[in-house]
Design a protein around this motif. Structure first.
Motif, short mmCIF file in Angstrom:
data_model
loop_
_atom_site.label_atom_id
_atom_site.label_comp_id
_atom_site.label_asym_id
_atom_site.label_seq_id
_atom_site.Cartn_x
_atom_site.Cartn_y
_atom_site.Cartn_z
N ALA A 194 33.57 31.89 73.50
CA ALA A 194 32.49 31.56 74.45
C ALA A 194 32.86 30.30 75.24
O ALA A 194 33.08 29.24 74.68
N HIS A 195 32.93 30.46 76.56
CA HIS A 195 33.25 29.32 77.42
C HIS A 195 32.64 29.53 78.80
O HIS A 195 32.29 30.64 79.19
N ILE A 196 32.49 28.42 79.50
CA ILE A 196 32.01 28.41 80.89
C ILE A 196 33.05 27.66 81.69
O ILE A 196 33.49 26.59 81.28
N PHE A 197 33.44 28.20 82.83
CA PHE A 197 34.32 27.44 83.71
C PHE A 197 33.48 26.50 84.55
O PHE A 197 32.42 26.89 85.07
N LYS A 198 33.92 25.26 84.68
CA LYS A 198 33.23 24.28 85.51
C LYS A 198 33.00 24.89 86.88
O LYS A 198 33.89 25.52 87.45
N SER A 199 31.79 24.73 87.39
CA SER A 199 31.48 25.32 88.70
C SER A 199 32.26 24.62 89.80
O SER A 199 32.70 23.48 89.65
N PHE A 200 32.43 25.33 90.89
CA PHE A 200 33.11 24.76 92.05
C PHE A 200 32.25 23.65 92.64
O PHE A 200 31.03 23.63 92.46
N MET A 201 32.88 22.71 93.35
CA MET A 201 32.15 21.61 93.96
C MET A 201 31.00 22.15 94.80
O MET A 201 31.16 23.10 95.55
N ASN A 202 29.83 21.57 94.63
CA ASN A 202 28.61 21.93 95.34
C ASN A 202 28.04 23.29 94.97
O ASN A 202 27.06 23.72 95.56
N ALA A 203 28.66 23.99 94.02
CA ALA A 203 28.10 25.27 93.57
C ALA A 203 26.93 24.98 92.64
O ALA A 203 26.95 24.02 91.89
N ARG A 204 25.92 25.82 92.69
CA ARG A 204 24.74 25.63 91.85
C ARG A 204 24.71 26.64 90.70
O ARG A 204 23.70 26.81 90.05
N ALA A 205 25.85 27.31 90.47
CA ALA A 205 25.92 28.31 89.41
C ALA A 205 27.31 28.28 88.76
O ALA A 205 28.27 27.80 89.36
N ALA A 206 27.35 28.77 87.54
CA ALA A 206 28.62 28.88 86.81
C ALA A 206 28.56 30.13 85.95
O ALA A 206 27.48 30.57 85.54
N GLY A 207 29.73 30.69 85.66
CA GLY A 207 29.80 31.90 84.85
C GLY A 207 30.26 31.60 83.44
O GLY A 207 31.16 30.80 83.22
N GLY A 208 29.62 32.27 82.47
CA GLY A 208 29.99 32.15 81.06
C GLY A 208 30.67 33.42 80.59
O GLY A 208 30.29 34.53 80.99
N TYR A 209 31.69 33.25 79.74
CA TYR A 209 32.52 34.37 79.31
C TYR A 209 32.70 34.36 77.79
O TYR A 209 32.63 33.31 77.16
N VAL A 250 27.79 35.79 81.87
CA VAL A 250 26.49 35.13 81.72
C VAL A 250 26.40 34.17 82.90
O VAL A 250 27.23 33.27 83.04
N MET A 251 25.43 34.39 83.77
CA MET A 251 25.29 33.56 84.97
C MET A 251 24.31 32.43 84.70
O MET A 251 23.16 32.68 84.35
N VAL A 252 24.79 31.20 84.84
CA VAL A 252 23.97 30.00 84.67
C VAL A 252 23.68 29.48 86.07
O VAL A 252 24.60 29.16 86.82
N MET A 253 22.38 29.42 86.44
CA MET A 253 22.01 29.09 87.81
C MET A 253 21.08 27.88 87.88
O MET A 253 20.48 27.51 86.89
N GLY A 254 20.98 27.31 89.07
CA GLY A 254 20.12 26.16 89.29
C GLY A 254 20.73 24.85 88.84
O GLY A 254 20.02 23.89 88.55
N LEU A 255 22.05 24.80 88.79
CA LEU A 255 22.75 23.60 88.32
C LEU A 255 22.80 22.53 89.40
O LEU A 255 22.87 22.84 90.59
N GLY A 256 22.79 21.28 88.96
CA GLY A 256 23.00 20.15 89.85
C GLY A 256 24.47 19.78 89.86
O GLY A 256 25.25 20.28 89.04
N PRO A 257 24.88 18.87 90.75
CA PRO A 257 26.30 18.53 90.88
C PRO A 257 26.90 17.90 89.63
O PRO A 257 28.10 18.00 89.41
N ASP A 258 26.11 17.26 88.79
CA ASP A 258 26.65 16.61 87.59
C ASP A 258 26.38 17.40 86.32
O ASP A 258 26.68 16.94 85.22
#
Length: 153
Positions: free
Chosen positions: A32-47, A107-115
């Protein structure tokens, strides 16, 4: 000889592949891992991978975490365009392994802030299965591999 055995045992015990495996009933969740989201992206994918060692299918019905929004998604190509589709459930057939990976199930994680979710951080996620029930899994936030898939949501 004893020193070599102890060293090998210590390495095996600290291996991430062994440390992040979670079992619940006939299911095993691994990697189980999540790749750090791209700069200014508000979502990240979990695998992860989910293996079913039992004789009956189970369904992943939901994911829950202390984030603004989280859901089961699949990337699909439709008419030459990649789209993310929300899924109500994912079947884990008996004797099968289902891989959540970039460009497919995730697994889509949404609504993330830049930090939010910096590399090295973790996210506690509860996977909800029809048969196995609620299973707590820790996703490790990792650096995205070079040349990794970049998608907008």
């Amino acid at each position: 000889m004893l020193r070599a055995f102890l060293a090998a045992s210590l390495i095996a015990a600290s291996s991430p592949a062994l440390a992040d495996e979670t079992s619940a009933g006939d299911l095993t969740i691994d990697g189980a891992h999540i790749f750090k989201s791209f700069m200014n992206a508000r979502a990240a994918g979990g695998y992860m991978t989910i293996s079913n060692g039992g004789g009956e299918a189970d369904l992943l019905l939901d994911v829950m975490a202390d984030v603004p929004m989280i859901a089961i998604h699949e990337s699909r190509e439709e008419d030459g365009v990649m789209r993310m589709v929300h899924l109500d459930a994912v079947e884990i057939a008996p004797g099968e392994t289902v891989a959540f990976r970039p460009g497919g199930l995730h697994v889509m994680v949404m609504g993330l802030g830049p930090d939010d979710l910096p590399v090295g951080d973790t996210l506690d996620v509860t996977l909800v299965f029809d048969r196995a029930g609620e299973v707590d899994v820790t996703f490790e936030v990792m650096e995205r591999p070079e040349g990794g898939m970049q998608m907008t949501h």
